[in-house]
Design an enzyme around this catalytic site. Structure first.
Site, PDB file in Angstrom:
ATOM      1  N   LYS A 154      -3.140  -1.660  14.358  1.00 18.79           N
ATOM      2  CA  LYS A 154      -2.240  -0.706  15.020  1.00 18.79           C
ATOM      3  C   LYS A 154      -2.581  -0.568  16.510  1.00 18.79           C
ATOM      4  CE  LYS A 154      -2.616   2.246  11.592  1.00 18.79           C
ATOM      5  NZ  LYS A 154      -2.786   1.514  10.338  1.00 18.79           N
ATOM      6  N   VAL A 168      -5.349   0.431   3.333  1.00 21.36           N
ATOM      7  CA  VAL A 168      -5.521  -1.021   3.228  1.00 21.36           C
ATOM      8  C   VAL A 168      -6.792  -1.346   2.434  1.00 21.36           C
ATOM      9  CG1 VAL A 168      -6.059  -3.116   4.549  1.00 21.36           C
ATOM     10  CG2 VAL A 168      -4.181  -1.626   5.274  1.00 21.36           C
ATOM     11  N   SER A 179     -12.373   1.850  11.313  1.00 17.28           N
ATOM     12  CA  SER A 179     -11.765   1.930   9.989  1.00 17.28           C
ATOM     13  C   SER A 179     -12.550   1.108   8.965  1.00 17.28           C
ATOM     14  CB  SER A 179     -10.328   1.414  10.044  1.00 17.28           C
ATOM     15  OG  SER A 179      -9.776   1.377   8.742  1.00 17.28           O
ATOM     16  N   GLU A 200       0.828  -1.220   0.000  1.00 16.57           N
ATOM     17  CA  GLU A 200       0.000   0.000   0.000  1.00 16.57           C
ATOM     18  C   GLU A 200       0.858   1.264   0.000  1.00 16.57           C
ATOM     19  OE1 GLU A 200      -1.024   1.879   3.302  1.00 16.57           O
ATOM     20  OE2 GLU A 200      -0.835   0.238   4.736  1.00 16.57           O
ATOM     21  N   ASP A 211     -15.514   5.574  15.694  1.00 14.40           N
ATOM     22  CA  ASP A 211     -14.595   5.583  14.560  1.00 14.40           C
ATOM     23  C   ASP A 211     -14.069   4.167  14.334  1.00 14.40           C
ATOM     24  OD1 ASP A 211     -12.547   5.877  12.726  1.00 14.40           O
ATOM     25  OD2 ASP A 211     -11.637   7.607  13.699  1.00 14.40           O
TER      26      ASP A 211
HETATM   27  N1  PSU Z   1       0.285   0.354   8.536  1.00 11.27           N
HETATM   28  C1  PSU Z   1       1.322   1.127   8.952  1.00 11.27           C
HETATM   29  N2  PSU Z   1       1.182   2.486   8.820  1.00 11.27           N
HETATM   30  C2  PSU Z   1       0.055   3.066   8.261  1.00 11.27           C
HETATM   31  C3  PSU Z   1      -1.011   2.237   7.815  1.00 11.27           C
HETATM   32  C4  PSU Z   1      -0.843   0.876   7.994  1.00 11.27           C
HETATM   33  O1  PSU Z   1       2.336   0.628   9.453  1.00 11.27           O
HETATM   34  O2  PSU Z   1       0.002   4.290   8.146  1.00 11.27           O
HETATM   35  C5  PSU Z   1      -2.258   2.872   7.199  1.00 11.27           C
HETATM   36  C6  PSU Z   1      -3.001   1.888   6.289  1.00 11.27           C
HETATM   37  O3  PSU Z   1      -3.116   2.484   5.019  1.00 11.27           O
HETATM   38  C7  PSU Z   1      -4.355   1.720   6.940  1.00 11.27           C
HETATM   39  C8  PSU Z   1      -4.554   3.071   7.550  1.00 11.27           C
HETATM   40  O4  PSU Z   1      -5.354   1.374   6.031  1.00 11.27           O
HETATM   41  O5  PSU Z   1      -3.253   3.315   8.132  1.00 11.27           O
HETATM   42  C9  PSU Z   1      -5.684   3.105   8.552  1.00 11.27           C
HETATM   43  O6  PSU Z   1      -6.207   4.406   8.614  1.00 11.27           O
HETATM   44  P1  PSU Z   1      -7.619   4.685   9.329  1.00 11.27           P
HETATM   45  O7  PSU Z   1      -7.384   4.343  10.774  1.00 11.27           O
HETATM   46  O8  PSU Z   1      -7.861   6.165   9.125  1.00 11.27           O
HETATM   47  O9  PSU Z   1      -8.648   3.833   8.668  1.00 11.27           O
HETATM   48 MN    MN Z   2     -11.382   6.245  10.768  1.00  5.71          MN
END
Ligand code: PSU
Ligand code: MN
Length: 305
Positions: free
Chosen positions: A157, A106, A138, A24, A136
């Site tokens: 994460k 992702v 994802s 990604e 929230d």
């Molecule tokens: N993995 C990492 N760093 C990142 C991400 C994943 O080590 O920055 C990104 C991916 O693109 C994932 C996004 O889809 O963080 C999630 O963002 P959100 O919580 O806004 O959905």
């Molecule tokens: Mn979000």
């Protein structure tokens, strides 16, 4: 049908049925600071190549869904991340129709990769259910549930609510499998205390499960959980404290929505004096290695049939 733009090496690999690993671009554009982000983007691709597979970093460039990026584009993405929107799967149509450029999360990467028939994808950690009661969650989770792809990640994460994230994956029907672990990894650390129902110890074993899941049962997304390598894992106390601090500061500053995850990752890097970046880099690279091994095993299984 969506018109996909393939890098030459990815087009060749597709024609030959050679193993391909999707990568990604949000991690590069919005997840890590310059210039570490470019080094990591390049190293992810090099790791996949070294293992004998072809890397396909995915992004939307001037309205084109690109599978495999020219080195100059990868550099632009890293250097000028702000010029690239952060696109989830739902946002893709807007950027494509307007000729815009966007890094893919992702969910968006999985959506594009699946259209290209790519079944293996490596990232750092997927998005999930954020802590607190803002609701929230994802889009990564829902997108994963409906996409035939295996995402190799160090779990979700650690800034997230991991128990809720795991429950939500279960509700949505995402198959979650520990790779050489019986626990959900916690991104920067190897353990979370959350047990996983399924564990594999080899890529071959995993490939056999995935073939059943997709070919025999019409299954969707699979989350392969690969813990951060032991020597790169952070101290639990250090990272938990840093996360608590970053979260309370973000809440006080009213940061919500798409900018929350990038904001938290950037703040963690400051609070830990770069330790979180070193860990993020190590885990993402190890995920690329495991993903390549998996892609090789899947390709071998297909040609043996
Ligand atoms: N993995 C990492 N760093 C990142 C991400 C994943 O080590 O920055 C990104 C991916 O693109 C994932 C996004 O889809 O963080 C999630 O963002 P959100 O919580 O806004 O959905
Ligand atoms: Mn979000």
């Amino acid at each position: 049908m969506l018109d996909l733009t393939y890098a030459p090496e990815v087009a060749e690999a597709r024609a030959a049925g050679a193993p391909i690993v999707a990568l990604e671009s949000t991690l590069v554009a919005h997840g890590l600071p310059w210039p570490d982000n470019l080094a990591v983007g390049r190293e992810l691709e090099a790791t996949v190549r070294r293992a004998g597979a072809v890397p396909a970093t995915i992004a939307v460039v001037d309205g084109k869904p690109c599978i495999g990026l020219d080195p100059a584009i990868l550099e632009r993405l890293a250097k000028d991340g702000r010029a690239f929107a952060k696109a989830g799967a739902t946002d893709l149509a807007v950027h494509l129709a307007r000729g815009g450029s966007a890094a893919t999360t992702v969910s968006a990467t999985a959506a594009i990769a699946a259209r290209a028939g790519i079944r293996v994808f490596a990232t750092g950690g997927i998005g999930g259910v954020h802590r607190g009661d803002a609701g929230d969650v994802s889009h990564d989770l829902v997108a994963l549930a409906r996409t035939k792809i295996a995402v190799v990640s160090a779990g979700a994460k650690a800034i997230l609510d991991l128990p809720r994230t795991l429950e939500t994956l279960e509700t949505l029907g995402v198959l979650v499998i520990g790779y050489r672990t019986s626990e959900l990894p916690a991104f920067y650390t190897r353990t979370s205390g959350l047990r996983l129902e399924h564990r594999v110890d080899t890529a071959l074993e995993l490939a056999a499960i995935l073939s059943r899941h997709w070919d025999d049962l019409d299954g969707g997304g699979v989350l392969v959980c690969n813990p951060i390598p032991e020597d790169a894992a952070l101290d639990t106390g250090l990272i938990d404290g840093a996360i608590a601090q970053a979260l309370s500061e973000a809440q006080a500053a009213g940061i919500v929505g798409k900018s929350l995850t990038p904001h938290l990752l950037a703040r963690l890097a400051e609070v830990t004096r770069g330790e979180s970046i070193r860990a993020n880099r190590a885990l993402a690279i190890d995920n690329a290695r495991v993903a390549a091994e998996l892609a090789l095993s899947l390709a071998a299984a297909v040609s043996a049939r």
